[in-house]
Design a protein around this motif. Sequence first.
Motif, PDB file in Angstrom:
ATOM      1  N   HIS A  26      -4.272   6.978 -19.158  1.00 19.44           N
ATOM      2  CA  HIS A  26      -4.970   5.738 -19.990  1.00 19.44           C
ATOM      3  C   HIS A  26      -5.075   4.408 -19.129  1.00 19.44           C
ATOM      4  N   ALA A  35     -12.325   6.405 -23.997  1.00 21.17           N
ATOM      5  CA  ALA A  35     -13.198   6.420 -25.098  1.00 21.17           C
ATOM      6  C   ALA A  35     -14.222   7.113 -24.726  1.00 21.17           C
ATOM      7  N   GLU A  36     -14.900   6.617 -23.455  1.00 20.25           N
ATOM      8  CA  GLU A  36     -16.080   7.165 -22.834  1.00 20.25           C
ATOM      9  C   GLU A  36     -15.679   8.667 -22.229  1.00 20.25           C
ATOM     10  N   GLU A  82     -15.335  11.232 -25.129  1.00 19.41           N
ATOM     11  CA  GLU A  82     -16.799  11.552 -25.751  1.00 19.41           C
ATOM     12  C   GLU A  82     -17.504  12.164 -24.767  1.00 19.41           C
ATOM     13  N   PRO A 124      -3.015   2.394 -29.106  1.00 16.10           N
ATOM     14  CA  PRO A 124      -4.099   3.055 -29.107  1.00 16.10           C
ATOM     15  C   PRO A 124      -4.434   3.814 -30.399  1.00 16.10           C
ATOM     16  N   LYS A 139      -9.635   7.005 -33.931  1.00 14.62           N
ATOM     17  CA  LYS A 139     -10.521   6.554 -33.335  1.00 14.62           C
ATOM     18  C   LYS A 139     -11.023   6.970 -32.192  1.00 14.62           C
ATOM     19  N   LEU A 140     -10.175   7.213 -31.257  1.00  7.54           N
ATOM     20  CA  LEU A 140     -10.479   7.852 -29.872  1.00  7.54           C
ATOM     21  C   LEU A 140     -10.890   9.396 -30.164  1.00  7.54           C
ATOM     22  N   ASP A 141     -10.582  10.083 -31.435  1.00 11.32           N
ATOM     23  CA  ASP A 141     -10.937  11.282 -31.073  1.00 11.32           C
ATOM     24  C   ASP A 141     -10.237  12.340 -30.238  1.00 11.32           C
ATOM     25  N   VAL A 142      -9.178  11.665 -29.665  1.00  7.48           N
ATOM     26  CA  VAL A 142      -8.390  12.483 -28.401  1.00  7.48           C
ATOM     27  C   VAL A 142      -7.830  13.874 -29.070  1.00  7.48           C
TER      28      VAL A 142
END
Length: 405
Positions: free
Chosen positions: A171, A183-184, A187, A209, A213-216
């Motif tokens: 990060h 985030a990019e 995705e 974080p 929302k990050l969908d990690v």
Amino acid sequence: MPFNIQKIRNDFPILSRKVNGYPLVYLDNAATSQKPQQVIDCIVDYYSNYNANIHRGVHTLSQEATDAYEVARHKIQTHFNAKEAYEIIFTAGTTHGINLVANGFSEILEKGDEIIVSAMEHHSNIVPWQMLCEKTGAILKVIPMNEEGSLVIEEYEKLLSNKVKLVFVNHISNALGTINPIAEIIEKAHKVGAAALIDGAQSCSHIKPDLQKLDVDFYVTSAHKMCGPTGVGILYMKEKWGNRLPPYQGGGEMIAEVTFEKTTYAGLPHKFEAGTPNICGGIAFGAAIDYLNAIGFEAIEKHENELLKYATEQLLEIEGLKIYGTGPDKTSVVSFNIEGIHPYDIGTIVDKLGIAVRTGHHCAQPIMDFYKIPGTVRASFAFYNTLEEVDALVNAVKKAKMMLS
């Protein structure tokens, strides 16, 4: 609460000590943070009043310890906005979490599969994947970086294909302070069906974080860089991966039923938490989360950005000094060298003046190889540092330059 730097500093006993006769100026926060009295008191309270093993006892101490440990897990879930508390797995730290995931994927990857890391990773996010590739026949590919210390996203896009199964990026760079566009990156990884793991060891003391929302898929960090104790951290693992990956270790706690013919495993998080954990560490991690949130991450970020800006301006006035990591998105790390002087020599002299900085390659040797340097002097700031301490650093570096030139 209002940001009161002196009140905050009073919470940290170590900041009042002297080193070599000088007031301690602690600027090695990227290696480990200092601990407030509130966290120290939490550790003492545990061992003084309810030390017991958890999840296994019907007696009062065991129940109290279990409750405190699981409350800490829920605090961490809330802080990081994980969907479920059982997606938070306690580990021995960031490195442990990364190796846990790597071990799981050793059962999934096939020869010719590809995994991607970035050029600015800590060794703990390089070596496990090299070992994984040697074991499985997978291929390791690297997102390049540019001179300012930012990842080249256009080149990352060229690496992506349906062969890529995993993408691993920090990060924030521990050596440069660069904040990566995770985030990019996540995705784009998901668009080709790859999972994403983010190393948050350097980020979680500075920013908060949002994992949903990050969908990690996986996120790892350590307590000791967030004002908590050493030897404990967390791995966030999406439930779908927790159900798919095999256990990392076998032993007590991670089982549902054991016979000599067959063992069945417990569900999340216990499937990945074999043996007696660092109970006190987990509870104290929760106390550290409470402390940081009481100050507020907006206030932390604002103060640290002021420190970063001021330190950058003042250090660049020193002739021959070069800063590495000059990208537009940075946190409070200044990594620098002075022309003709080895970073170790600078670090040694400023230590004699009571100032703690880190020198070397910071477990990120590929970055140093990219810049063709042996290492850097790294000053890393926390919310309890002051502008006056920046002045002390600058004056010490000037003195070191004068003595070594």
